[in-house]
Scaffold this active site. Sequence first.
Site, short mmCIF file in Angstrom:
data_model
loop_
_atom_site.label_atom_id
_atom_site.label_comp_id
_atom_site.label_asym_id
_atom_site.label_seq_id
_atom_site.Cartn_x
_atom_site.Cartn_y
_atom_site.Cartn_z
CE LYS A 11 -4.46 0.91 2.42
NZ LYS A 11 -5.02 0.70 3.61
C1 E4P Z 1 -8.45 1.64 3.71
O1 E4P Z 1 -7.58 0.93 3.28
C2 E4P Z 1 -8.20 2.39 5.17
O2 E4P Z 1 -7.34 1.55 5.95
C3 E4P Z 1 -9.48 2.69 5.54
O3 E4P Z 1 -10.81 2.27 4.90
C4 E4P Z 1 -9.69 4.06 6.27
O4 E4P Z 1 -10.79 4.16 6.83
P1 E4P Z 1 -11.19 5.06 8.01
O5 E4P Z 1 -11.65 6.50 7.29
O6 E4P Z 1 -12.42 4.91 8.74
O7 E4P Z 1 -10.19 5.27 8.77
#
Ligand code: E4P
Length: 218
Positions: A83
């Site tokens: 990522k």
């Molecule tokens: C995605 O890969 C992220 O980890 C995640 O969806 C972030 O979500 P949040 O806005 O609830 O922290």
Amino acid sequence: MKFFVDTAEVSEIRELAATGLLDGVTTNPSLVAKSGKQFLDLIAEICDVVDGPVSAEVTATDAETMLKEGEKLAKIAPNVCVKLPLTKDGLFVCKRLTGQGIKTNVTLCFSPAQAILAAKAGATFVSPFVGRLDDIGADGMGLIAEIVEIYQNYDYFTTEVLVASVRGPAHVVSAARLGAHVVTAPASVIKSLLNHPLTDKGLAAFVADWKKTGQSIL
Ligand code: E4P
């Protein structure tokens, strides 16, 4: 549509994997910090539980270090998906890792223009954050609609739209209606997709009526 769970809690991942409906996992540095576990061990543990892509995020912000981190993470297991943030350096590293056959997830996408760049960099997934846009009064699902439309215009864009920052079942349904490839959501949201009071009521009535017949199938 594929379901990924957005968590670093292995017990939640195991529970969902046992349903046979889980296609992958996403983590981020905040979720890892919350788990209290060693990052590299944690990713290895998750990759043992789930066959599908497991997103593990780099933590450096410069290209050179990000590339080294990405290559190290990718060696943990074949299903690691590196990522990377949607920055100039992140996209550069995305292109390099993609060239090495490593899966990538370009994260923190908040505009269609950014999503075009992620596709051009060859990302396996792009993660637009719908909930965080909704939180500031913008239209998270509107962004998904735009990205899906744009990607459909170019069959050589192979990047999958991974709807992230999902807050509830309505986000999942809207993402499916728009044809997004993947949603990643907290375990609680995935579990809540099952709920409907009429299902519970209907089943209770069927069980009660069946009992009255005095019969047994087995
Ligand atoms: C995605 O890969 C992220 O980890 C995640 O969806 C972030 O979500 P949040 O806005 O609830 O922290």
